[in-house]
Write an enzyme that holds these catalytic residues in place. Structure first.
Site: not given
Ligand code: CIR
Length: 268
Positions: A75, A140, A171, A258
């Site tokens: 992902e 990120r 995330h 993910c």
């Protein structure tokens, strides 16, 4: 009637996954709680692929890539909107090469391929509703990447919303997942930021924050196993919950969203 709804954010004809490499033992993690067992991870991954197929999704399973320990988390290096892939620029240096390595598969299996031109964006920071792409700034994902992403998502009729991911979260989607086009599952901590505006928010039960990274697939909710109170909360709300083991993925900070790129071809 069960909850779940329909719409381009929760209905999928296709998915791309990648078998965990043996090098996944070296996967990135914020805290070392031991390395995952690669064989056990492959077992969990096979069950995940089977669950997608049982939900009516045609799954392409790519070969493992030993050079990239985190490449099972497919992902992160791409986003697929209306069947068209956007190759992203993952923010962790050890993962940067995953984007180019994934591109040939995206060219083969998606309706088109675009490229993020600048900055950094990880797919794990992106939550799509039917009309909105929410992007969490994180360690990120940076503003330059989000600025480059904005015109690309606009092509598909999405508004882009920038969200500040609380700093201790890897995330944005580590602590949330879409249940229906206008409903999210989120940790109390993320919900408290107010980022979901007028969406309906169902909170994970305290102590079960790791359940938040759920995914909605064709009327089913895939939920990380071992979070019985949150599973019960969702079932009571009318959702068809499928519990899947994520013990190995969790050791390298991964979860259910993910491990696949979910998308539709042919205008679902
Ligand atoms: C990483 O740190 O990049 C991986 N070990 C975990 C990535 C999880 N991906 C996601 O939440 N989308």
């Amino acid at each position: 009637m069960s909850a779940g709804g329909a719409g381009r954010s929760v209905s999928f004809t296709h998915a791309i996954c990648r078998v965990p490499a043996s090098s996944v033992v070296d996967g990135l993690r914020a805290e070392d709680r031991g390395a995952p067992d690669a064989d056990a991870f492959r077992g969990e991954h096979a069950a995940y692929v089977a669950a997608l197929e049982a939900a009516g999704v045609s799954v392409t399973v790519l070969d493992p890539m030993e050079d990239f320990p985190d490449s099972v988390f497919v992902e992160d290096p791409a986003l697929v909107l209306d069947g068209v892939a956007i190759v992203l620029r993952p923010g962790a240096p050890s993962r940067a090469g995953e984007a180019a390595a994934l591109r040939p598969a995206l060219e083969r299996h998606c309706a088109g391929v675009l490229d993020l031109g600048a900055g950094f964006v990880d797919g794990g920071d992106i939550l799509c509703t039917d009309d909105r792409v929410m992007v969490g700034l994180s360690a990120r994902t940076d503003r330059e990447g989000v600025a480059a992403l904005a015109p690309l998502v606009a092509r598909f009729g999405y508004a882009l919303q920038i969200v500040d991911t609380p700093p201790e979260i890897l995330h944005f989607k580590t602590e949330c997942g879409l249940l229906e086009p206008d409903t999210v599952l989120a940790t109390p901590r993320l919900a408290a930021t107010g980022c979901f505006g007028d969406m309906r928010v169902i909170e994970t039960v305290p102590g079960e924050e790791a359940a938040a990274n759920a995914i909605a697939v064709n009327g089913r909710i895939f939920l990380s196993a071992g979070h019985p109170a949150t599973a019960e909360r969702l079932r009571k709300a009318g959702f068809a919950v499928v519990e899947l083991a994520t013990r190995q993925a969790a050791l390298v900070d991964g979860g259910l969203s993910c491990m696949s790129l979910r998308y539709s071809l042919g205008g679902v």
